[in-house]
Design a protein around this motif. Structure first.
Motif, PDB file in Angstrom:
ATOM      1  N   MET A 107      39.615  44.463  -1.148  1.00  0.00           N
ATOM      2  CA  MET A 107      38.743  43.341  -0.780  1.00  0.00           C
ATOM      3  C   MET A 107      38.582  43.300   0.736  1.00  0.00           C
ATOM      4  SD  MET A 107      39.195  39.290  -1.617  1.00  0.00           S
ATOM      5  CE  MET A 107      38.871  39.575  -3.356  1.00  0.00           C
ATOM      6  N   PHE A 108      37.343  43.182   1.188  1.00  0.00           N
ATOM      7  CA  PHE A 108      37.050  43.176   2.620  1.00  0.00           C
ATOM      8  C   PHE A 108      36.490  41.809   3.006  1.00  0.00           C
ATOM      9  CE2 PHE A 108      34.132  44.060   6.223  1.00  0.00           C
ATOM     10  CZ  PHE A 108      35.100  44.466   7.144  1.00  0.00           C
ATOM     11  N   ILE A 109      37.176  41.132   3.913  1.00  0.00           N
ATOM     12  CA  ILE A 109      36.752  39.804   4.360  1.00  0.00           C
ATOM     13  C   ILE A 109      36.389  39.863   5.835  1.00  0.00           C
ATOM     14  CG2 ILE A 109      37.479  37.416   4.727  1.00  0.00           C
ATOM     15  CD1 ILE A 109      39.242  37.649   2.294  1.00  0.00           C
ATOM     16  N   GLN A 110      35.241  39.314   6.174  1.00  0.00           N
ATOM     17  CA  GLN A 110      34.800  39.252   7.558  1.00  0.00           C
ATOM     18  C   GLN A 110      34.923  37.829   8.090  1.00  0.00           C
ATOM     19  OE1 GLN A 110      30.802  40.983   6.607  1.00  0.00           O
ATOM     20  NE2 GLN A 110      31.240  42.326   8.345  1.00  0.00           N
ATOM     21  N   THR A 111      35.007  37.724   9.393  1.00  0.00           N
ATOM     22  CA  THR A 111      35.000  36.402  10.012  1.00  0.00           C
ATOM     23  C   THR A 111      33.755  36.255  10.863  1.00  0.00           C
ATOM     24  OG1 THR A 111      36.287  37.148  11.930  1.00  0.00           O
ATOM     25  CG2 THR A 111      37.506  36.206  10.064  1.00  0.00           C
ATOM     26  N   GLU A 112      33.322  35.021  10.992  1.00  0.00           N
ATOM     27  CA  GLU A 112      32.121  34.731  11.776  1.00  0.00           C
ATOM     28  C   GLU A 112      32.386  33.497  12.613  1.00  0.00           C
ATOM     29  OE1 GLU A 112      28.077  33.091  10.151  1.00  0.00           O
ATOM     30  OE2 GLU A 112      28.063  35.265   9.887  1.00  0.00           O
ATOM     31  N   LYS A 113      32.046  33.568  13.890  1.00  0.00           N
ATOM     32  CA  LYS A 113      32.230  32.424  14.772  1.00  0.00           C
ATOM     33  C   LYS A 113      31.265  31.309  14.395  1.00  0.00           C
ATOM     34  CE  LYS A 113      33.962  34.848  18.861  1.00  0.00           C
ATOM     35  NZ  LYS A 113      33.737  35.126  20.311  1.00  0.00           N
ATOM     36  N   THR A 148      33.787  35.948   2.341  1.00  0.00           N
ATOM     37  CA  THR A 148      34.663  36.580   1.354  1.00  0.00           C
ATOM     38  C   THR A 148      33.992  37.697   0.554  1.00  0.00           C
ATOM     39  OG1 THR A 148      34.076  34.985  -0.373  1.00  0.00           O
ATOM     40  CG2 THR A 148      35.901  34.410   1.091  1.00  0.00           C
ATOM     41  N   GLY A 149      32.661  37.682   0.483  1.00  0.00           N
ATOM     42  CA  GLY A 149      31.981  38.689  -0.319  1.00  0.00           C
ATOM     43  C   GLY A 149      32.139  38.465  -1.813  1.00  0.00           C
ATOM     44  N   SER A 150      32.684  37.339  -2.190  1.00  0.00           N
ATOM     45  CA  SER A 150      32.853  36.994  -3.604  1.00  0.00           C
ATOM     46  C   SER A 150      32.550  35.506  -3.787  1.00  0.00           C
ATOM     47  CB  SER A 150      34.272  37.297  -4.078  1.00  0.00           C
ATOM     48  OG  SER A 150      35.225  36.558  -3.333  1.00  0.00           O
ATOM     49  N   THR A 151      32.356  35.097  -5.016  1.00  0.00           N
ATOM     50  CA  THR A 151      31.996  33.710  -5.302  1.00  0.00           C
ATOM     51  C   THR A 151      33.189  32.778  -5.132  1.00  0.00           C
ATOM     52  OG1 THR A 151      30.302  34.405  -6.883  1.00  0.00           O
ATOM     53  CG2 THR A 151      31.074  32.129  -7.037  1.00  0.00           C
ATOM     54  N   ILE A 152      32.999  31.756  -4.323  1.00  0.00           N
ATOM     55  CA  ILE A 152      34.019  30.723  -4.156  1.00  0.00           C
ATOM     56  C   ILE A 152      33.624  29.519  -4.999  1.00  0.00           C
ATOM     57  CG2 ILE A 152      35.212  29.217  -2.531  1.00  0.00           C
ATOM     58  CD1 ILE A 152      35.847  32.179  -2.193  1.00  0.00           C
ATOM     59  N   LEU A 153      32.405  29.035  -4.819  1.00  0.00           N
ATOM     60  CA  LEU A 153      31.870  27.934  -5.634  1.00  0.00           C
ATOM     61  C   LEU A 153      30.639  28.439  -6.373  1.00  0.00           C
ATOM     62  CD1 LEU A 153      32.019  24.930  -3.115  1.00  0.00           C
ATOM     63  CD2 LEU A 153      33.712  25.581  -4.830  1.00  0.00           C
ATOM     64  N   ASP A 154      30.602  28.275  -7.687  1.00  0.00           N
ATOM     65  CA  ASP A 154      29.445  28.751  -8.432  1.00  0.00           C
ATOM     66  C   ASP A 154      28.293  27.762  -8.338  1.00  0.00           C
ATOM     67  OD1 ASP A 154      29.701  26.738 -10.491  1.00  0.00           O
ATOM     68  OD2 ASP A 154      31.330  27.915 -11.340  1.00  0.00           O
ATOM     69  N   ASP A 176      30.081  31.422  -0.907  1.00  0.00           N
ATOM     70  CA  ASP A 176      30.770  32.699  -0.715  1.00  0.00           C
ATOM     71  C   ASP A 176      31.523  32.741   0.609  1.00  0.00           C
ATOM     72  OD1 ASP A 176      28.651  32.721   1.015  1.00  0.00           O
ATOM     73  OD2 ASP A 176      27.917  34.724   0.456  1.00  0.00           O
ATOM     74  N   PHE A 177      31.896  31.574   1.110  1.00  0.00           N
ATOM     75  CA  PHE A 177      32.626  31.532   2.376  1.00  0.00           C
ATOM     76  C   PHE A 177      33.648  30.399   2.382  1.00  0.00           C
ATOM     77  CE2 PHE A 177      29.126  28.574   3.112  1.00  0.00           C
ATOM     78  CZ  PHE A 177      29.738  27.522   3.785  1.00  0.00           C
ATOM     79  N   ILE A 178      34.582  30.514   3.321  1.00  0.00           N
ATOM     80  CA  ILE A 178      35.596  29.478   3.544  1.00  0.00           C
ATOM     81  C   ILE A 178      35.637  29.191   5.037  1.00  0.00           C
ATOM     82  CG2 ILE A 178      38.045  28.875   3.387  1.00  0.00           C
ATOM     83  CD1 ILE A 178      38.242  30.947   1.100  1.00  0.00           C
ATOM     84  N   THR A 179      35.446  27.940   5.419  1.00  0.00           N
ATOM     85  CA  THR A 179      35.547  27.551   6.816  1.00  0.00           C
ATOM     86  C   THR A 179      36.891  26.866   7.033  1.00  0.00           C
ATOM     87  OG1 THR A 179      33.163  27.233   7.058  1.00  0.00           O
ATOM     88  CG2 THR A 179      34.566  26.159   8.679  1.00  0.00           C
ATOM     89  N   VAL A 180      37.655  27.385   7.982  1.00  0.00           N
ATOM     90  CA  VAL A 180      38.954  26.815   8.312  1.00  0.00           C
ATOM     91  C   VAL A 180      38.895  26.260   9.733  1.00  0.00           C
ATOM     92  CG1 VAL A 180      41.420  27.253   8.627  1.00  0.00           C
ATOM     93  CG2 VAL A 180      40.168  28.417   6.797  1.00  0.00           C
ATOM     94  N   THR A 181      39.348  25.028   9.890  1.00  0.00           N
ATOM     95  CA  THR A 181      39.363  24.389  11.209  1.00  0.00           C
ATOM     96  C   THR A 181      40.809  24.152  11.639  1.00  0.00           C
ATOM     97  OG1 THR A 181      37.286  23.267  10.682  1.00  0.00           O
ATOM     98  CG2 THR A 181      38.522  22.441  12.570  1.00  0.00           C
ATOM     99  N   LYS A 182      41.104  24.471  12.886  1.00  0.00           N
ATOM    100  CA  LYS A 182      42.460  24.322  13.417  1.00  0.00           C
ATOM    101  C   LYS A 182      42.509  23.190  14.439  1.00  0.00           C
ATOM    102  CE  LYS A 182      41.997  27.493  17.346  1.00  0.00           C
ATOM    103  NZ  LYS A 182      42.216  26.440  18.361  1.00  0.00           N
ATOM    104  N   ASP A 183      43.734  22.843  14.861  1.00  0.00           N
ATOM    105  CA  ASP A 183      43.869  21.849  15.924  1.00  0.00           C
ATOM    106  C   ASP A 183      43.710  22.528  17.284  1.00  0.00           C
ATOM    107  OD1 ASP A 183      46.321  23.102  16.554  1.00  0.00           O
ATOM    108  OD2 ASP A 183      47.431  21.742  15.256  1.00  0.00           O
ATOM    109  N   ASP A 184      43.641  21.720  18.329  1.00  0.00           N
ATOM    110  CA  ASP A 184      43.373  22.247  19.671  1.00  0.00           C
ATOM    111  C   ASP A 184      44.493  23.131  20.203  1.00  0.00           C
ATOM    112  OD1 ASP A 184      40.911  20.963  19.882  1.00  0.00           O
ATOM    113  OD2 ASP A 184      41.812  19.112  20.642  1.00  0.00           O
TER     114      ASP A 184
END
Length: 220
Positions: free
Chosen positions: A1-7, A18-24, A62-70
Protein backbone atom coordinates in the motif's frame (compact mmCIF):
# COMPACT_ATOMS: atom_id res chain seq x y z
CA UNK A 1 0.00 0.00 0.00
CA UNK A 2 1.36 3.40 -1.02
CA UNK A 3 0.21 6.49 0.88
CA UNK A 4 1.09 10.03 -0.13
CA UNK A 5 0.93 13.20 1.90
CA UNK A 6 -0.22 16.59 0.72
CA UNK A 7 0.28 19.94 2.39
CA UNK A 8 -2.74 22.04 3.32
CA UNK A 9 -3.09 25.81 3.90
CA UNK A 10 -2.80 24.99 7.61
CA UNK A 11 0.79 24.18 8.63
CA UNK A 12 -0.55 22.08 11.50
CA UNK A 13 -2.62 19.84 9.21
CA UNK A 14 -1.56 17.23 6.66
CA UNK A 15 -3.70 15.33 4.20
CA UNK A 16 -2.89 11.61 3.81
CA UNK A 17 -3.98 10.34 0.37
CA UNK A 18 -4.67 6.65 0.93
CA UNK A 19 -5.53 5.50 -2.58
CA UNK A 20 -8.36 3.45 -1.10
CA UNK A 21 -11.91 4.11 0.07
CA UNK A 22 -12.22 5.57 3.55
CA UNK A 23 -15.86 6.71 3.40
CA UNK A 24 -18.17 5.22 0.78
CA UNK A 25 -20.62 7.26 -1.25
CA UNK A 26 -23.65 6.07 0.71
CA UNK A 27 -22.65 8.02 3.82
CA UNK A 28 -21.39 11.51 4.68
CA UNK A 29 -18.64 13.07 2.57
CA UNK A 30 -16.47 13.77 5.61
CA UNK A 31 -16.44 12.83 9.29
CA UNK A 32 -14.34 14.72 11.84
CA UNK A 33 -13.16 13.68 15.31
CA UNK A 34 -11.93 16.48 17.58
CA UNK A 35 -11.19 14.62 20.82
CA UNK A 36 -10.28 11.17 22.12
CA UNK A 37 -13.81 10.83 23.43
CA UNK A 38 -15.16 11.59 19.96
CA UNK A 39 -12.68 9.12 18.43
CA UNK A 40 -14.28 6.25 20.32
CA UNK A 41 -16.62 6.08 17.32
CA UNK A 42 -13.78 4.96 15.04
CA UNK A 43 -11.10 2.32 15.69
CA UNK A 44 -8.74 4.07 13.25
CA UNK A 45 -9.31 7.58 14.64
CA UNK A 46 -8.76 6.26 18.17
CA UNK A 47 -5.38 4.83 17.15
CA UNK A 48 -4.36 8.10 15.52
CA UNK A 49 -5.31 10.03 18.65
CA UNK A 50 -2.93 7.73 20.52
CA UNK A 51 -0.03 9.58 18.86
CA UNK A 52 0.97 12.46 21.18
CA UNK A 53 0.31 15.81 19.55
CA UNK A 54 -2.69 14.82 17.42
CA UNK A 55 -5.66 17.13 18.10
CA UNK A 56 -8.12 16.21 15.33
CA UNK A 57 -8.71 13.63 12.61
CA UNK A 58 -10.98 13.97 9.59
CA UNK A 59 -11.95 11.22 7.13
CA UNK A 60 -12.86 11.93 3.50
CA UNK A 61 -13.75 9.65 0.63
CA UNK A 62 -10.12 8.62 0.01
CA UNK A 63 -8.09 10.75 2.40
CA UNK A 64 -7.40 11.37 6.08
CA UNK A 65 -6.54 14.82 7.41
CA UNK A 66 -4.61 14.85 10.67
CA UNK A 67 -4.12 18.06 12.65
CA UNK A 68 -1.43 18.46 15.31
CA UNK A 69 -0.80 20.96 18.09
CA UNK A 70 1.66 23.84 17.71
CA UNK A 71 4.44 22.23 19.73
CA UNK A 72 4.66 18.93 17.85
CA UNK A 73 6.81 18.30 14.76
CA UNK A 74 5.68 16.45 11.65
CA UNK A 75 9.07 14.76 11.36
CA UNK A 76 8.32 13.01 14.66
CA UNK A 77 4.61 12.34 14.07
CA UNK A 78 4.61 11.19 10.45
CA UNK A 79 6.29 7.79 10.85
CA UNK A 80 3.80 6.71 13.54
CA UNK A 81 0.83 8.04 11.58
CA UNK A 82 1.95 6.28 8.39
CA UNK A 83 2.39 3.02 10.29
CA UNK A 84 -1.04 3.22 11.95
CA UNK A 85 -2.88 4.08 8.73
CA UNK A 86 -1.17 1.39 6.64
CA UNK A 87 -1.62 -1.29 9.29
CA UNK A 88 -5.30 -0.49 9.79
CA UNK A 89 -6.19 -0.24 6.11
CA UNK A 90 -4.35 -3.50 5.41
CA UNK A 91 -6.44 -5.30 8.01
CA UNK A 92 -10.10 -6.26 7.97
CA UNK A 93 -10.90 -3.85 10.81
CA UNK A 94 -13.68 -1.29 10.16
CA UNK A 95 -13.06 2.44 9.77
CA UNK A 96 -16.14 3.34 11.83
CA UNK A 97 -17.39 1.50 14.91
CA UNK A 98 -20.82 0.60 16.26
CA UNK A 99 -20.85 3.70 18.46
CA UNK A 100 -20.79 5.91 15.37
CA UNK A 101 -23.69 4.13 13.68
CA UNK A 102 -25.79 4.24 16.85
CA UNK A 103 -25.23 8.00 16.92
CA UNK A 104 -26.33 8.31 13.29
CA UNK A 105 -29.53 6.41 14.05
CA UNK A 106 -30.28 8.67 17.02
CA UNK A 107 -29.65 11.80 14.93
CA UNK A 108 -31.87 10.48 12.15
CA UNK A 109 -34.68 9.84 14.62
CA UNK A 110 -34.38 13.40 15.94
CA UNK A 111 -34.39 14.81 12.41
CA UNK A 112 -37.55 12.89 11.57
CA UNK A 113 -39.31 14.79 14.34
CA UNK A 114 -38.91 17.93 12.19
CA UNK A 115 -37.21 21.26 13.02
CA UNK A 116 -40.48 23.23 13.08
CA UNK A 117 -39.43 25.58 10.27
CA UNK A 118 -41.96 27.18 7.95
CA UNK A 119 -41.89 26.16 4.29
CA UNK A 120 -40.11 29.34 3.16
CA UNK A 121 -37.39 28.87 5.76
CA UNK A 122 -36.98 25.22 4.79
CA UNK A 123 -36.62 26.21 1.14
CA UNK A 124 -33.87 28.70 1.96
CA UNK A 125 -32.03 26.11 4.06
CA UNK A 126 -32.29 23.60 1.20
CA UNK A 127 -30.84 26.15 -1.23
CA UNK A 128 -28.00 26.95 1.17
CA UNK A 129 -27.11 23.27 1.64
CA UNK A 130 -27.24 22.66 -2.12
CA UNK A 131 -24.83 25.53 -2.79
CA UNK A 132 -22.51 24.41 -0.01
CA UNK A 133 -22.45 20.82 -1.27
CA UNK A 134 -22.01 21.57 -4.97
CA UNK A 135 -19.88 24.72 -5.12
CA UNK A 136 -18.08 25.25 -1.83
CA UNK A 137 -17.34 21.99 0.00
CA UNK A 138 -15.55 20.25 -2.91
CA UNK A 139 -12.96 23.04 -3.07
CA UNK A 140 -12.44 23.03 0.69
CA UNK A 141 -12.07 19.23 0.75
CA UNK A 142 -9.26 19.47 -1.82
CA UNK A 143 -7.28 21.30 0.87
CA UNK A 144 -8.02 18.63 3.48
CA UNK A 145 -10.83 20.47 5.21
CA UNK A 146 -14.58 20.68 5.17
CA UNK A 147 -17.49 22.90 6.13
CA UNK A 148 -20.69 21.80 7.85
CA UNK A 149 -24.04 23.59 7.95
CA UNK A 150 -25.18 24.35 11.53
CA UNK A 151 -28.16 26.69 11.26
CA UNK A 152 -29.68 29.63 9.44
CA UNK A 153 -31.43 32.47 11.25
CA UNK A 154 -33.97 33.87 8.82
CA UNK A 155 -34.64 36.97 10.94
CA UNK A 156 -30.99 38.12 10.93
CA UNK A 157 -29.73 36.44 7.76
CA UNK A 158 -26.87 34.84 9.69
CA UNK A 159 -25.71 31.44 8.43
CA UNK A 160 -23.77 29.48 11.06
CA UNK A 161 -21.26 26.86 9.92
CA UNK A 162 -18.33 24.93 11.34
CA UNK A 163 -14.96 24.68 9.64
CA UNK A 164 -13.39 21.25 9.97
CA UNK A 165 -10.20 19.32 9.26
CA UNK A 166 -7.34 21.47 7.97
CA UNK A 167 -9.59 24.54 8.10
CA UNK A 168 -9.94 24.32 11.86
CA UNK A 169 -7.58 26.86 13.44
CA UNK A 170 -6.09 27.86 10.08
CA UNK A 171 -5.21 31.57 9.98
CA UNK A 172 -6.42 31.92 6.39
CA UNK A 173 -9.74 30.13 6.96
CA UNK A 174 -11.57 33.20 8.31
CA UNK A 175 -10.40 35.24 5.31
CA UNK A 176 -11.65 32.50 2.98
CA UNK A 177 -14.92 32.37 4.91
CA UNK A 178 -15.59 36.08 4.47
CA UNK A 179 -14.03 36.84 1.09
CA UNK A 180 -15.01 33.65 -0.70
CA UNK A 181 -17.77 31.66 0.95
CA UNK A 182 -19.80 34.57 2.30
CA UNK A 183 -19.57 36.50 -0.97
CA UNK A 184 -20.81 33.52 -2.99
CA UNK A 185 -23.68 32.72 -0.63
CA UNK A 186 -24.91 36.31 -0.35
CA UNK A 187 -24.72 36.65 -4.15
CA UNK A 188 -26.76 33.54 -4.95
CA UNK A 189 -29.04 33.57 -1.90
CA UNK A 190 -30.02 37.15 -0.95
CA UNK A 191 -31.58 36.00 2.34
CA UNK A 192 -28.07 35.21 3.60
CA UNK A 193 -26.46 38.38 4.99
CA UNK A 194 -23.37 36.95 6.68
CA UNK A 195 -21.63 33.65 7.41
CA UNK A 196 -20.34 32.87 10.89
CA UNK A 197 -17.97 30.09 11.93
CA UNK A 198 -19.28 28.75 15.25
CA UNK A 199 -17.13 25.63 15.37
CA UNK A 200 -14.85 26.82 18.17
CA UNK A 201 -17.79 27.88 20.32
CA UNK A 202 -19.59 24.54 19.86
CA UNK A 203 -16.43 22.60 20.58
CA UNK A 204 -15.75 24.63 23.75
CA UNK A 205 -19.31 24.07 24.96
CA UNK A 206 -19.03 20.33 24.30
CA UNK A 207 -15.69 20.12 26.12
CA UNK A 208 -17.03 22.16 29.06
CA UNK A 209 -20.03 19.82 29.41
CA UNK A 210 -17.77 16.77 29.23
CA UNK A 211 -15.48 18.26 31.90
CA UNK A 212 -18.46 18.91 34.20
CA UNK A 213 -19.66 15.33 33.71
CA UNK A 214 -16.17 13.93 34.42
CA UNK A 215 -15.91 16.07 37.55
CA UNK A 216 -19.22 14.68 38.86
CA UNK A 217 -18.04 11.11 38.34
CA UNK A 218 -14.79 11.80 40.22
CA UNK A 219 -16.70 13.08 43.26
CA UNK A 220 -19.12 10.19 43.47
Amino acid sequence: MFIQTEKTPNDNAIKFLTGSTILDESGPRTIEFVSRKDALKSPLALKLFGVPGVVSVMFGSDFITVTKDDSSQWTVLKPDLFSIIIEHLSSSLPILGDLYFRGVEDASASADAGPGLDSDHQQIVSEIKELLDTRIRPSIMEDGGDLEFVSFDKSTGILSVTLQGACRGCSSSEVTLKNGIENMLTYYIPEVKSVLNVGSELEKLSNDEFSKFSSKLEHQ
